[in-house]
Design an enzyme around this catalytic site. Structure first.
Site, PDB file in Angstrom:
ATOM      1  N   ARG A 111      40.530  87.997   7.938  1.00 31.55           N
ATOM      2  CA  ARG A 111      41.444  87.753   9.066  1.00 31.55           C
ATOM      3  C   ARG A 111      41.339  86.279   9.333  1.00 31.55           C
ATOM      4  O   ARG A 111      40.295  85.767   9.732  1.00 31.55           O
ATOM      5  CB  ARG A 111      41.001  88.592  10.277  1.00 31.55           C
ATOM      6  N   HIS A 114      41.818  81.852  13.795  1.00 33.40           N
ATOM      7  CA  HIS A 114      42.812  81.997  14.854  1.00 33.40           C
ATOM      8  C   HIS A 114      42.114  81.951  16.207  1.00 33.40           C
ATOM      9  O   HIS A 114      40.887  81.907  16.297  1.00 33.40           O
ATOM     10  CB  HIS A 114      43.573  83.315  14.694  1.00 33.40           C
ATOM     11  N   HIS A 116      42.851  83.298  20.667  1.00 29.96           N
ATOM     12  CA  HIS A 116      43.681  84.017  21.637  1.00 29.96           C
ATOM     13  C   HIS A 116      43.784  83.206  22.916  1.00 29.96           C
ATOM     14  O   HIS A 116      42.758  82.797  23.462  1.00 29.96           O
ATOM     15  CB  HIS A 116      43.075  85.381  21.983  1.00 29.96           C
ATOM     16  N   GLU A 121      37.670  88.683  23.071  1.00 30.79           N
ATOM     17  CA  GLU A 121      37.642  89.752  22.059  1.00 30.79           C
ATOM     18  C   GLU A 121      36.253  90.370  21.977  1.00 30.79           C
ATOM     19  O   GLU A 121      35.252  89.675  21.863  1.00 30.79           O
ATOM     20  CB  GLU A 121      38.040  89.187  20.693  1.00 30.79           C
ATOM     21  N   HIS A 160      38.041  81.702  15.811  1.00 34.38           N
ATOM     22  CA  HIS A 160      37.176  82.580  15.028  1.00 34.38           C
ATOM     23  C   HIS A 160      37.920  83.158  13.829  1.00 34.38           C
ATOM     24  O   HIS A 160      39.155  83.108  13.751  1.00 34.38           O
ATOM     25  CB  HIS A 160      36.610  83.706  15.897  1.00 34.38           C
ATOM     26  N   GLU A 183      47.650  91.548  19.315  1.00 32.28           N
ATOM     27  CA  GLU A 183      47.039  91.029  18.088  1.00 32.28           C
ATOM     28  C   GLU A 183      48.102  90.465  17.155  1.00 32.28           C
ATOM     29  O   GLU A 183      47.815  89.629  16.308  1.00 32.28           O
ATOM     30  CB  GLU A 183      46.266  92.159  17.406  1.00 32.28           C
TER      31      GLU A 183
END
Length: 395
Positions: A111, A114, A116, A121, A160, A183
């Site tokens: 993943r 990125h 948020h 999270e 992260h 997400e």
């Protein structure tokens, strides 16, 4: 002969032919009291006794919302290395405080880097192994490797990434402290580079701008890649008091077992980095019950891993609702709503649970009853035999 004034008023009104009420309760509401009865300020006065139970006008209390949603029945977002499904307030309107995601990484997939903007999270690893890299505003970064039963927590805005380790897939549950978080709308590094002028990128990294022609055209999201052997996976953990990792199933401080089940919980006391959430894993044995209680300071979110469960919630104003849950379902219980959980299946019931407060606080109904004077309970439960009140107090 009429047994009480409600019977009398309702029957008299119907017999007169002058007015018809949709319910006896409506007649009681109209004729037993009117606006201003009881006086004002220091001039308050008593009124004739009403009924032994209160009438709840449905117009004064909102309808009881649905508190069940099939997260795993939702449409996944799929890219080359895996998928993610989500449950946000947009699909699940009651879940205003917490959103959730089930994410699946194929071996070698990551993943991408990125962050948020609106939510922290929290994660519980279900199966497989993975590695996270996180960077904080100070510029300090941490690298951690995870196994089933481990947790991580990343504060809002902290960058992260997550990468599968070894030759098996890794999947995990993510929970976010904002029900509006999606997400599918995170700030991802490939997306950012794709929309930034190449001249700026060249200046940023000290490279010819043409080299950026080879970068992905859009968001990679979950990117496939070569398998990362466990022996090759770096690890650079921080001290225990500041690390983003917690061994939920291995740390003895997390154990909070009860009759009928086991509970592993991490609050800010056990996991100091977890500054806005608490979370853990509850296992209810066959026929086990998590007794009636309410959360004082947080909304509660469930993801059902295994088994069959029944949840009953109480929302005040005569409102209650019961629903059954199976693997892949989520439940959302607003702060203050009374609730209980029962195992109705033939195997252990496993539930990942999170709360949008780092301090976990709840009150059990039976403890409240046991601490109340017998005369108070007798008054509250008018008509209940004293022997039954005594049994309630003994729990």
């Amino acid at each position: 002969m009429f047994t009480n004034r409600r019977d009398f008023l309702g029957s008299a009104a119907l017999a007169s032919g002058l007015v018809t009420f949709s319910s006896v309760a409506e007649a009681t509401d109209k004729y037993l009291a009117k606006a201003g009865d009881g006086g004002f300020g220091r001039q308050a006065v008593g009124l004739p006794p009403g009924e032994t139970v209160a009438y709840h006008d449905p117009k004064e209390v909102a309808a009881m919302p649905d508190f069940k949603f099939s997260l795993d029945g939702n449409k996944p977002k799929v890219t080359s290395g895996g998928w993610a499904k989500e449950a946000t307030v947009h699909q699940f309107p009651i879940s205003k405080g917490i959103a959730g995601v089930h994410m699946y990484l194929e071996p070698g997939a990551s993943r991408e880097l990125h962050w948020h903007a609106i939510a922290a999270e929290w994660a519980f690893v279900i199966e497989g192994r993975c590695q996270t890299v996180v960077i904080e505003p100070s510029g300090a970064s941490e690298i951690n490797n995870f196994e089933p039963g481990d947790l991580w927590y990343f504060a809002k805005g902290h960058g992260h990434s997550i990468q599968a380790i070894g030759d098996k897939p890794c999947h995990f549950i993510l929970s976010f402290d904002n029900g509006a978080f999606s997400e599918h709308g995170t700030f991802s590094i490939t997306d950012w580079i794709d929309v930034t002028p190449k001249e700026m990128l060249g200046l940023e990294f000290g490279l010819p701008k043409d080299l950026f022609d080879a970068f992905p055209k859009g968001e990679a999201y979950i990117q496939s890649g070569p398998i990362l052997k466990a022996s090759d996976a770096l690890e650079a953990p921080w001290p225990k008091e500041s690390t983003h990792k917690f061994r939920l199933l291995r740390d003895p401080k997390a154990a909070r077992d009860f009759d009928g089940g086991a509970f592993r919980l991490a609050t800010i006391d056990e996991f100091p980095a977890q500054k806005t959430m608490s979370g853990g894993l509850m296992t209810l044995k066959r026929n086990g019950l998590r007794k009636l209680h309410w959360n004082v300071n947080a909304n509660e979110w469930h993801y059902y891993l295994k088994g069959r469960g029944q949840v009953a919630i109480f929302g005040s104003g005569g409102r209650g609702k019961v629903a059954e849950f199976g693997p892949g379902d989520v439940a959302y219980i607003p702060q203050g709503f009374g609730h209980a959980i029962r195992n109705i299946g033939d195997e252990d019931l496993e539930i990942v649970q999170t709360w949008d407060n780092p301090k976990f606080e709840e009150i059990d109904l039976d403890k409240w009853v046991q601490s109340s004077p017998r005369y108070l309970l007798g008054n509250n439960f008018t008509g209940v035999p004293e022997a039954t009140i005594s049994q309630l107090k003994r729990g």
